[in-house]
Design an enzyme around this catalytic site. Structure first.
Site, PDB file in Angstrom:
ATOM      1  N   LYS A  87       0.836  -1.218   0.000  1.00  0.00           N
ATOM      2  CA  LYS A  87       0.000   0.000   0.000  1.00  0.00           C
ATOM      3  C   LYS A  87       0.866   1.262   0.000  1.00  0.00           C
ATOM      4  CE  LYS A  87      -2.183  -1.144   3.824  1.00  0.00           C
ATOM      5  NZ  LYS A  87      -1.550  -2.449   4.101  1.00  0.00           N
ATOM      6  N   ARG A  96     -10.263   0.156   8.476  1.00  0.00           N
ATOM      7  CA  ARG A  96      -9.798  -1.202   8.729  1.00  0.00           C
ATOM      8  C   ARG A  96     -10.908  -2.074   9.292  1.00  0.00           C
ATOM      9  NH1 ARG A  96      -4.336  -0.280   8.418  1.00  0.00           N
ATOM     10  NH2 ARG A  96      -3.101  -1.768   9.555  1.00  0.00           N
ATOM     11  N   ARG A 129      12.058  -5.285   5.535  1.00  0.00           N
ATOM     12  CA  ARG A 129      11.629  -3.878   5.386  1.00  0.00           C
ATOM     13  C   ARG A 129      12.411  -2.927   6.288  1.00  0.00           C
ATOM     14  NH1 ARG A 129       5.475  -2.241   5.514  1.00  0.00           N
ATOM     15  NH2 ARG A 129       5.423  -3.599   7.325  1.00  0.00           N
ATOM     16  N   ARG A 184      10.535  -1.476  11.739  1.00  0.00           N
ATOM     17  CA  ARG A 184       9.294  -1.289  12.479  1.00  0.00           C
ATOM     18  C   ARG A 184       9.176  -2.338  13.578  1.00  0.00           C
ATOM     19  NH1 ARG A 184       4.440  -0.273   8.240  1.00  0.00           N
ATOM     20  NH2 ARG A 184       3.377  -1.572   9.785  1.00  0.00           N
ATOM     21  N   ARG A 201      -0.943  -9.757  12.651  1.00  0.00           N
ATOM     22  CA  ARG A 201      -1.537  -8.662  11.848  1.00  0.00           C
ATOM     23  C   ARG A 201      -2.287  -9.225  10.640  1.00  0.00           C
ATOM     24  NH1 ARG A 201       3.637  -5.536  10.628  1.00  0.00           N
ATOM     25  NH2 ARG A 201       2.347  -4.423   9.129  1.00  0.00           N
TER      26      ARG A 201
HETATM   27  P1  G5P Z   1      -0.042   0.194   8.888  1.00  0.00           P
HETATM   28  O1  G5P Z   1       1.172   1.016   8.987  1.00  0.00           O
HETATM   29  O2  G5P Z   1      -1.180   0.665   8.082  1.00  0.00           O
HETATM   30  P2  G5P Z   1      -0.196  -2.342   7.509  1.00  0.00           P
HETATM   31  O3  G5P Z   1      -0.039  -3.543   8.372  1.00  0.00           O
HETATM   32  O4  G5P Z   1      -1.522  -2.119   6.952  1.00  0.00           O
HETATM   33  O5  G5P Z   1       0.454  -1.232   8.425  1.00  0.00           O
HETATM   34  P3  G5P Z   1       2.129  -2.105   6.037  1.00  0.00           P
HETATM   35  O6  G5P Z   1       2.862  -3.108   6.888  1.00  0.00           O
HETATM   36  O7  G5P Z   1       2.474  -0.662   6.192  1.00  0.00           O
HETATM   37  O8  G5P Z   1       0.615  -2.316   6.220  1.00  0.00           O
HETATM   38  P4  G5P Z   1       2.125  -1.859   3.160  1.00  0.00           P
HETATM   39  O9  G5P Z   1       2.132  -0.380   3.303  1.00  0.00           O
HETATM   40  O10 G5P Z   1       0.957  -2.503   2.517  1.00  0.00           O
HETATM   41  O11 G5P Z   1       2.361  -2.595   4.547  1.00  0.00           O
HETATM   42  O12 G5P Z   1       3.422  -2.344   2.401  1.00  0.00           O
HETATM   43  P5  G5P Z   1       4.783  -1.574   1.977  1.00  0.00           P
HETATM   44  O13 G5P Z   1       5.425  -0.926   3.159  1.00  0.00           O
HETATM   45  O14 G5P Z   1       4.562  -0.754   0.758  1.00  0.00           O
HETATM   46  O15 G5P Z   1       5.657  -2.853   1.508  1.00  0.00           O
HETATM   47  C1  G5P Z   1       6.098  -3.802   2.456  1.00  0.00           C
HETATM   48  C2  G5P Z   1       7.575  -4.141   2.204  1.00  0.00           C
HETATM   49  O16 G5P Z   1       7.671  -4.832   0.966  1.00  0.00           O
HETATM   50  C3  G5P Z   1       8.514  -2.919   2.062  1.00  0.00           C
HETATM   51  O17 G5P Z   1       9.789  -3.241   2.577  1.00  0.00           O
HETATM   52  C4  G5P Z   1       8.606  -2.687   0.548  1.00  0.00           C
HETATM   53  O18 G5P Z   1       9.832  -2.057   0.143  1.00  0.00           O
HETATM   54  C5  G5P Z   1       8.518  -4.149   0.037  1.00  0.00           C
HETATM   55  N1  G5P Z   1       7.921  -4.313  -1.270  1.00  0.00           N
HETATM   56  C6  G5P Z   1       6.882  -3.611  -1.818  1.00  0.00           C
HETATM   57  N2  G5P Z   1       6.615  -4.082  -3.057  1.00  0.00           N
HETATM   58  C7  G5P Z   1       7.489  -5.115  -3.286  1.00  0.00           C
HETATM   59  C8  G5P Z   1       7.716  -6.005  -4.385  1.00  0.00           C
HETATM   60  O19 G5P Z   1       7.052  -5.946  -5.422  1.00  0.00           O
HETATM   61  N3  G5P Z   1       8.689  -6.946  -4.234  1.00  0.00           N
HETATM   62  C9  G5P Z   1       9.450  -7.046  -3.093  1.00  0.00           C
HETATM   63  N4  G5P Z   1      10.404  -7.989  -3.023  1.00  0.00           N
HETATM   64  N5  G5P Z   1       9.276  -6.214  -2.041  1.00  0.00           N
HETATM   65  C10 G5P Z   1       8.316  -5.270  -2.133  1.00  0.00           C
HETATM   66  O20 G5P Z   1      -0.628  -0.122  10.353  1.00  0.00           O
HETATM   67  C11 G5P Z   1       0.227  -0.486  11.398  1.00  0.00           C
HETATM   68  C12 G5P Z   1      -0.574  -0.606  12.687  1.00  0.00           C
HETATM   69  O21 G5P Z   1      -1.169   0.660  13.025  1.00  0.00           O
HETATM   70  C13 G5P Z   1      -2.455   0.474  13.616  1.00  0.00           C
HETATM   71  C14 G5P Z   1      -2.607  -1.036  13.812  1.00  0.00           C
HETATM   72  O22 G5P Z   1      -2.089  -1.384  15.062  1.00  0.00           O
HETATM   73  C15 G5P Z   1      -1.742  -1.604  12.666  1.00  0.00           C
HETATM   74  O23 G5P Z   1      -1.321  -2.941  12.909  1.00  0.00           O
HETATM   75  N6  G5P Z   1      -3.485   1.030  12.730  1.00  0.00           N
HETATM   76  C16 G5P Z   1      -4.815   0.988  12.934  1.00  0.00           C
HETATM   77  N7  G5P Z   1      -5.562   0.480  13.961  1.00  0.00           N
HETATM   78  C17 G5P Z   1      -6.911   0.580  13.856  1.00  0.00           C
HETATM   79  N8  G5P Z   1      -7.535   1.142  12.803  1.00  0.00           N
HETATM   80  C18 G5P Z   1      -6.829   1.670  11.761  1.00  0.00           C
HETATM   81  N9  G5P Z   1      -7.465   2.219  10.697  1.00  0.00           N
HETATM   82  C19 G5P Z   1      -5.409   1.598  11.804  1.00  0.00           C
HETATM   83  N10 G5P Z   1      -4.436   2.017  10.955  1.00  0.00           N
HETATM   84  C20 G5P Z   1      -3.270   1.654  11.527  1.00  0.00           C
HETATM   85 MG    MG Z   2       2.197   0.969   4.967  1.00  0.00          MG
END
Ligand code: G5P
Ligand code: MG
Length: 219
Positions: A17, A91, A125, A158, A169
């Protein structure tokens, strides 16, 4: 390009995302709000919500809906642009219903990436906390290892990227966020994108968004 579009981006933890949102905002003139990035910034600054958020985030749990809805409502009220992209919110079904009452959304983007691919990615990451830019040991590798490409500031891991927390998660996502996807499907604004890499998915997302923006400019 002049954009008028309000969109949310959904997808499991690590589905890309943040990575894909950064490409979207480079292509279109939109404001980007990531709930997770903003919470982590508050944790760093030790604000009241930051102190509250720590115990949930580090344990892989969602923050309570009332707290989160209030937080995001305040963040959205600071947005000056007509166009924004919201990542990580809603979410839960309750969050989705509250947002729907307040905002007219045009598009809900859902990223569908296999969980096996996600687990591998999250392990490597590294993030730049102030901007939310994410790097990886195998993808989007920082030019200078351990430092952000744009600012040169240090990257961090993180707290919630430990394998046992990531598994939790993903389970929370399955249970709590599935109904959100169904909610947007019923509203007729859901677009799903399947793939194993952000390089394959992001051009498809940008292509679909271009169509929405052209349509909005005609009306
Ligand atoms: P977050 O911060 O919203 P998540 O769990 O939804 O966290 P996250 O982990 O941030 O999502 P993402 O943004 O979907 O993942 O993914 P990203 O960071 O772009 O990519 C992940 C990794 O893969 C990176 O290292 C990137 O470089 C790599 N990558 C990307 N594409 C590729 C690819 O094609 N190939 C490869 N090899 N690598 C790749 O929420 C965190 C916490 O905040 C709270 C909760 O506690 C939650 O757990 N929270 C909420 N709580 C309640 N309600 C809400 N609405 C909340 N929002 C947040
Ligand atoms: Mg993210």
């Amino acid at each position: 390009m002049n954009t008028v579009l309000k969109a949310v981006i959904l997808g499991a933890p690590g589905s890309g995302k943040g990575t894909i949102s950064n490409r979207i905002i480079k292509a279109f003139n939109m404001e980007y709000i990531s709930s997770g990035d903003r919470l982590r910034q508050n944790i760093k600054e030790k604000t009241a919500i930051g102190l509250e958020a720590t115990k949930y985030i580090n344990d892989g749990k969602l923050l309570p809906d009332d707290l989160m809805i209030k937080f995001i409502t305040e963040e959205l009220s600071k947005v000056r642009s007509n166009s924004w992209l919201l990542d990580g919110f809603p979410r839960t079904l309750q969050q989705a219903q509250q947002l729907w009452k307040r905002e007219t959304l045009d598009l809900a983007i859902n990223l569908v990436v296999p969980f096996s691919v996600i687990l591998e990615r999250v392990e490597g990451r590294m993030v730049h906390l102030p901007s939310g830019r994410a790097y990886n040991s195998t993808f989007n590798i920082p030019k200078n290892p351990g430092f952000d490409d744009v600012t040169g500031e240090p990257l961090t891991k993180r707290e919630d990227d430990k394998p046992e927390v990531v598994k939790k998660r993903l389970a929370v996502y399955e249970e709590m966020t599935r109904p959100v996807i169904e909610f947007y499907r019923e509203q007729g604004i859901l677009k799903e994108f399947h793939g194993e890499t952000s390089d394959a998915i992001s051009p498809q997302v940008i292509n679909v968004m271009s169509g929405y923006i052209k349509q909005a400019q005609k009306t």
